[in-house]
Scaffold this motif. Structure first.
Motif, short mmCIF file in Angstrom:
data_model
loop_
_atom_site.label_atom_id
_atom_site.label_comp_id
_atom_site.label_asym_id
_atom_site.label_seq_id
_atom_site.Cartn_x
_atom_site.Cartn_y
_atom_site.Cartn_z
N VAL A 5 0.85 -1.21 0.00
CA VAL A 5 0.00 0.00 0.00
C VAL A 5 0.88 1.25 0.00
CG1 VAL A 5 -1.68 1.34 1.35
CG2 VAL A 5 -1.95 -1.13 1.13
N GLU A 6 1.89 1.24 0.87
CA GLU A 6 2.77 2.40 1.01
C GLU A 6 3.53 2.69 -0.28
OE1 GLU A 6 5.85 2.11 3.91
OE2 GLU A 6 5.37 4.08 4.71
N LYS A 7 3.92 1.62 -0.99
CA LYS A 7 4.72 1.76 -2.20
C LYS A 7 3.90 2.39 -3.33
CE LYS A 7 7.84 -1.05 -5.03
NZ LYS A 7 8.25 -2.43 -5.35
N TYR A 8 2.64 1.99 -3.44
CA TYR A 8 1.84 2.39 -4.60
C TYR A 8 0.81 3.48 -4.30
CZ TYR A 8 3.98 -1.55 -6.94
OH TYR A 8 4.90 -2.40 -7.48
N ILE A 9 0.81 4.03 -3.08
CA ILE A 9 -0.27 4.95 -2.70
C ILE A 9 -0.29 6.23 -3.54
CG2 ILE A 9 0.87 6.18 -0.78
CD1 ILE A 9 -1.93 5.66 0.69
N ASP A 10 0.89 6.75 -3.93
CA ASP A 10 0.92 7.97 -4.76
C ASP A 10 0.27 7.73 -6.11
OD1 ASP A 10 2.12 9.40 -2.78
OD2 ASP A 10 4.15 9.11 -3.53
N LEU A 11 0.59 6.59 -6.71
CA LEU A 11 0.01 6.24 -8.01
C LEU A 11 -1.51 6.04 -7.88
CD1 LEU A 11 0.44 5.38 -11.00
CD2 LEU A 11 0.70 3.04 -10.16
N HIS A 80 -2.17 -0.01 11.89
CA HIS A 80 -3.60 -0.33 11.99
C HIS A 80 -4.36 0.83 12.65
CE1 HIS A 80 -2.80 -4.24 10.45
NE2 HIS A 80 -1.95 -4.50 11.42
N ASP A 81 -3.68 1.50 13.57
CA ASP A 81 -4.28 2.71 14.17
C ASP A 81 -4.41 3.81 13.11
OD1 ASP A 81 -5.14 4.38 16.38
OD2 ASP A 81 -3.22 5.41 16.15
N ALA A 82 -3.45 3.85 12.17
CA ALA A 82 -3.53 4.84 11.08
C ALA A 82 -4.73 4.57 10.19
CB ALA A 82 -2.24 4.82 10.26
N TYR A 83 -5.01 3.29 9.92
CA TYR A 83 -6.21 2.94 9.16
C TYR A 83 -7.45 3.41 9.92
CZ TYR A 83 -3.80 -0.23 5.89
OH TYR A 83 -2.99 -0.76 4.91
N ALA A 84 -7.45 3.13 11.24
CA ALA A 84 -8.62 3.46 12.07
C ALA A 84 -8.92 4.95 12.08
CB ALA A 84 -8.39 2.95 13.50
N VAL A 85 -7.90 5.77 12.30
CA VAL A 85 -8.14 7.22 12.37
C VAL A 85 -8.55 7.77 11.00
CG1 VAL A 85 -5.71 7.93 12.12
CG2 VAL A 85 -7.31 9.45 13.21
N SER A 86 -7.97 7.23 9.92
CA SER A 86 -8.33 7.71 8.58
C SER A 86 -9.79 7.35 8.28
CB SER A 86 -7.41 7.08 7.53
OG SER A 86 -6.07 7.30 7.86
N GLY A 87 -10.18 6.13 8.63
CA GLY A 87 -11.57 5.71 8.41
C GLY A 87 -12.55 6.55 9.23
N ALA A 212 -7.42 7.61 1.05
CA ALA A 212 -6.02 7.39 0.65
C ALA A 212 -5.15 8.60 1.00
CB ALA A 212 -5.95 7.09 -0.84
N VAL A 213 -5.65 9.82 0.73
CA VAL A 213 -4.82 11.00 1.05
C VAL A 213 -4.67 11.15 2.56
CG1 VAL A 213 -5.21 12.28 -1.09
CG2 VAL A 213 -6.74 12.67 0.82
N ARG A 214 -5.74 10.84 3.29
CA ARG A 214 -5.67 10.96 4.76
C ARG A 214 -4.71 9.92 5.35
NH1 ARG A 214 -4.70 11.48 9.07
NH2 ARG A 214 -5.88 12.21 10.87
N PHE A 215 -4.75 8.71 4.79
CA PHE A 215 -3.89 7.63 5.28
C PHE A 215 -2.42 7.95 4.98
CE2 PHE A 215 -1.71 3.55 4.68
CZ PHE A 215 -1.88 3.03 5.95
N ARG A 216 -2.16 8.49 3.77
CA ARG A 216 -0.78 8.86 3.41
C ARG A 216 -0.25 9.94 4.35
NH1 ARG A 216 0.37 11.52 -2.37
NH2 ARG A 216 -0.96 13.10 -1.45
N TYR A 217 -1.11 10.95 4.65
CA TYR A 217 -0.71 12.01 5.58
C TYR A 217 -0.38 11.42 6.96
CZ TYR A 217 -1.22 15.58 9.10
OH TYR A 217 -1.00 16.37 10.19
#
Lengths: 239, 53
Positions: A5-11, A80-87, A212-217
């Motif tokens: 996910v981290e590798k391809y998130i910009d694309l 996983h906490d990053a997923y939670a807060v973004s969601g 996706a933008v929130r998770f990347r941030y």
């Protein structure tokens, strides 16, 4: 999975931006140029095409928060906490929009912006729970404690989601209509149904883009915090 | 008509504001990350140079 996910998130974000632009234009054309105006409610009924998908996708945001929180408590891994807060954050944005659009549809249809109908009341409770979740996160400084407290709230708060969804069936005295009636007798014009079927993926794409933008941030800011604490530690060690 | 316009305006305005707020925060974090990484690299080079000396 996470490294992928981290590798391809910009694309993924760039592709989603293009898809959102195309789908949004198409959905706006379908709503205002293709779908007929409803005979009883008139033009305000057109709010329905975005209101319903946004409501369903707010549940998706809270579900991601629920799963991310549960997995975080089980594994202790911070992504996983990053997923939670973004969601939770994107879900809160969506539930806010559900309430705004619902009020703007309610005024011409019911004669009032707000009534204490079961669906509206439980939605307000849901909004308060996740606004509280975000406030809680902003008030705890220690990152591990913050993630733990928030995870518990993310799990407990999700209990309200099925209550909101089934409130129309549970409390039949409300005035909010049942909109998820399936089968051949849904009574909707085929053009209205086609428009709604396009608005669902459009909103899903917008949800995916914002998530996706929130998770990347979130991941970048966590990396920055980690680097800062490492440089502080090395500075202390150097001294 | 005004209710429909208000509803769709609210949706798009909030989506766009949220998107740009997150993107600008990401850009700011990205800048800090880049400068810290540069700093760390420079420190590493200094360390290498000092070890060579």
């Amino acid at each position: 999975m996470f490294e992928f996910v981290e590798k391809y998130i910009d694309l993924v974000i760039k592709l989603l931006m293009v898809a959102v632009a195309v789908a949004s234009l198409a959905s706006m054309f379908m709503i205002f140029g293709f779908a007929p105006t409803e005979a009883v409610m008139g033009l305000p009924q057109k709010i329905f095409y975005y209101h319903v998908p946004i409501a369903i996708l707010s549940y998706a945001g809270f579900f991601i928060c629920f799963v991310g929180s549960a997995v975080y408590l089980y594994t202790g891994r911070h992504e996983h906490d990053a997923y939670a807060v973004s969601g939770a954050e994107v879900g809160t944005l969506f539930i806010t929009l559900v309430m705004i659009t619902g009020m703007l549809w309610g005024k011409p249809s019911w004669g009032a912006y707000w009534t204490w109908d079961p669906r509206l009341t439980t939605s307000l409770v849901l909004w308060l729970i996740y606004t509280g979740y975000l406030l809680l996160r902003s008030q705890v400084e220690d990152s591990t404690l913050r993630a733990k407290y928030a995870a518990v709230m993310g799990i407990v708060g999700f209990v309200d989601v099925p209550i909101v969804h089934y409130s129309v069936q549970l409390w039949t005295r409300g005035i909010h209509p049942v909109v998820d009636k399936s089968g051949a007798d849904h009574g909707m014009d085929p053009r209205m149904l086609k428009t709604l079927m396009l608005c669902f993926p459009t909103m899903a794409l917008i949800f995916a883009l914002l998530f996706a933008v929130r998770f990347r941030y979130e991941m970048m800011s966590r990396r920055l915090d980690m680097l800062k604490s490492q440089s502080n530690e090395s500075g202390i060690a150097g001294n | 008509m005004s209710y429909v316009v208000a509803a769709y305006a609210a949706i798009w305005v909030l989506f766009i504001i949220y998107f740009f707020v997150v993107m600008s925060k990401t850009a700011s974090v990205g800048k800090s990350l880049a400068s810290m990484t540069k700093g760390a690299k420079a420190d590493g080079q200094d360390a290498n140079l000092s070890s060579q000396v």
